[in-house]
Write a protein that holds these residues in place. Structure first.
Motif, mmCIF file in Angstrom:
data_model
loop_
_atom_site.group_PDB
_atom_site.id
_atom_site.type_symbol
_atom_site.label_atom_id
_atom_site.label_comp_id
_atom_site.label_asym_id
_atom_site.label_seq_id
_atom_site.Cartn_x
_atom_site.Cartn_y
_atom_site.Cartn_z
ATOM 1 N N UNK A 287 0.744 -1.140 0.058
ATOM 2 C CA UNK A 287 -0.009 -0.048 -0.036
ATOM 3 C C UNK A 287 0.847 1.228 -0.090
ATOM 4 N N UNK A 288 2.154 1.062 -0.229
ATOM 5 C CA UNK A 288 3.001 2.138 -0.069
ATOM 6 C C UNK A 288 4.336 1.938 -0.749
ATOM 7 N N UNK A 289 5.118 3.194 -1.056
ATOM 8 C CA UNK A 289 6.438 3.025 -1.269
ATOM 9 C C UNK A 289 7.234 4.026 -0.359
ATOM 10 N N UNK A 290 8.490 3.713 0.183
ATOM 11 C CA UNK A 290 9.190 4.641 0.767
ATOM 12 C C UNK A 290 10.651 4.341 0.564
ATOM 13 N N UNK A 291 11.336 5.273 -0.232
ATOM 14 C CA UNK A 291 12.740 5.192 -0.615
ATOM 15 C C UNK A 291 13.623 5.895 0.487
ATOM 16 N N UNK A 292 14.753 5.262 0.730
ATOM 17 C CA UNK A 292 15.722 5.657 1.597
ATOM 18 C C UNK A 292 17.178 5.198 1.025
ATOM 19 N N UNK A 293 17.987 5.541 2.238
ATOM 20 C CA UNK A 293 19.524 5.212 1.949
ATOM 21 C C UNK A 293 20.302 5.436 0.862
ATOM 22 N N UNK A 294 19.916 6.687 0.346
ATOM 23 C CA UNK A 294 20.961 6.794 -1.037
ATOM 24 C C UNK A 294 22.323 6.776 -0.671
ATOM 25 N N UNK A 295 23.138 6.095 -1.171
ATOM 26 C CA UNK A 295 24.502 5.993 -1.085
ATOM 27 C C UNK A 295 25.428 5.691 -2.395
ATOM 28 N N UNK A 296 26.371 6.523 -2.628
ATOM 29 C CA UNK A 296 27.263 6.396 -3.800
ATOM 30 C C UNK A 296 28.267 5.266 -3.686
ATOM 31 N N UNK A 297 28.507 4.378 -4.581
ATOM 32 C CA UNK A 297 29.409 3.136 -4.725
ATOM 33 C C UNK A 297 30.673 3.669 -5.246
ATOM 34 N N UNK A 298 31.641 3.111 -5.394
ATOM 35 C CA UNK A 298 32.927 3.481 -5.690
ATOM 36 C C UNK A 298 32.708 3.523 -7.361
ATOM 37 N N UNK A 299 32.057 2.860 -7.969
ATOM 38 C CA UNK A 299 31.663 2.633 -9.374
ATOM 39 C C UNK A 299 30.814 3.919 -10.079
ATOM 40 N N UNK A 300 30.456 5.014 -9.213
ATOM 41 C CA UNK A 300 29.367 5.984 -9.412
ATOM 42 C C UNK A 300 28.126 5.904 -9.248
ATOM 43 N N UNK A 301 27.872 4.557 -8.999
ATOM 44 C CA UNK A 301 26.242 4.250 -8.925
ATOM 45 C C UNK A 301 25.752 4.547 -7.588
#
Length: 340
Positions: free
Chosen positions: A60-74
């Motif tokens: 019933x929902x979506x909740x984005x969290x935890x953005x973090x950059x990897x060494x590959x730039x992703x």
């Protein structure tokens, strides 16, 4: 968990049961408006970058969290409420605006993601099961890093941060469902064998990040709208603690925290799609806002600033889905700029 009409993060205490059972286009460079007389600093306008998720029928929902950059730039992002079969961890190619699934499973409720400076693996906090797990940098090879009780009580781990040696620091929101101040800040040794409570009797601690020089931890308390500071010695022991900033959030509550190369704090707001920016002395420098006609988005939980650059990517969610919005940060991104 409560539905979109309620504030999603405050319902994290019941998300385990649910998961297991069932916009605008203004430029991010629109600039800073004149400082207001209220002391709220200037306004920074964020720009819609891309939509990552839609509301899941199962939860019933979506909740984005935890953005973090990897060494590959992703840019790696978690969806807290994703059901089994849907991506729980995603990788965004910010140059091409493409998205691919990294991990899903039938159990985890992942609320944060960080890469360890020690072994390079991606660590995830599983809120519902009191665990910290890790993945290979590109996904796969899931391992349990820590599980079990800490001082006689299971954690509800929310956000995580690493020191330079690879020891992990966790905001434990234990007590949220009872509205009791039983929360903790926990340190876990880099081999996962020893867990130590650094602070206790906290009001649902949420965001956590080291300061600019790794001398202390900033952490927010969701149900008190405040940011506190823990001074640490060279062995990770607490030498002092104090309330540093009281956030005037109105109906919004303090969510995750990131720190830029000037030591400024980016405080996510749960219940309002915006972020408050403070300097290390507690002065409100700016508020990051979505365009005024944006509808269907309720919370700006977290942010990651490009390493060595100022482009910031903010996770924003609500009944319209889960999005990344971009803005120009006040200083460059560093390790602490991956929202803790």
């Amino acid at each position: 968990m409560q539905r979109h009409s309620a504030r999603p993060l405050a319902a994290l205490a019941t998300i385990g049961t649910l998961v297991l059972t069932g916009c605008g286009t203004e430029s991010a460079n629109a600039g800073a408006e004149a400082a207001s007389s209220t002391g709220a600093g200037r306004t920074i306008h964020a720009q819609k970058f891309m939509r990552l998720t839609q509301v899941h029928d199962e939860t019933g929902m979506t909740l984005l969290e935890g953005p973090t950059f990897g060494k590959d730039g992703g840019l790696f992002v978690v969806d807290v409420t994703a059901p089994e079969g849907e991506p729980k961890v995603m990788r965004v190619n910010v140059g091409k605006k493409t998205l691919r699934a990294v991990h899903t499973d039938g159990r985890g409720t992942y609320t944060s993601a960080q890469f360890s400076p020690y072994d390079g693996r991606l660590y995830l906090s599983d809120f519902s099961h009191g665990e910290i797990v890790s993945l290979a940098p590109g996904g796969g090879d899931k391992r349990t890093f820590f599980s079990g009780e800490v001082d006689g009580a299971q954690m509800n781990p929310d956000d995580i941060a690493f020191d330079e040696a690879g020891n992990l620091y966790v905001s434990d929101t234990r007590g949220l469902s009872e509205n009791e101040a039983h929360g903790r800040v926990v340190r876990i040794s880099r081999d996962g064998t020893k867990a130590t409570v650094l602070a206790k009797d906290l009001a649902a601690p949420n965001g956590i990040s080291f300061d600019l020089n790794d001398r202390g931890l900033w952490f927010s308390e969701l149900t008190e709208d405040r940011i506190s500071y823990l001074r640490l010695d060279g062995e990770g022991k607490v030498t002092s603690r104090h309330t540093a900033i009281r956030v005037d959030g109105g109906i919004a509550q303090t969510d995750s925290i990131a720190v830029d190369a000037d030591g400024n704090l980016y405080q996510g707001l749960h219940g309002r799609p915006a972020m408050a920016v403070y300097d290390r002395h507690g002065e409100r420098l700016a508020t990051v806002e979505l365009p005024s006609r944006t509808e269907g988005l309720e919370s700006a939980t977290n942010v990651a600033i490009t390493p060595g650059g100022t482009k910031a990517y903010m996770t924003v969610s609500g009944p319209d889905g889960g999005y990344l919005y971009t803005f120009d940060a006040l200083a460059e991104g560093i390790r602490q700029s991956n929202g803790g």
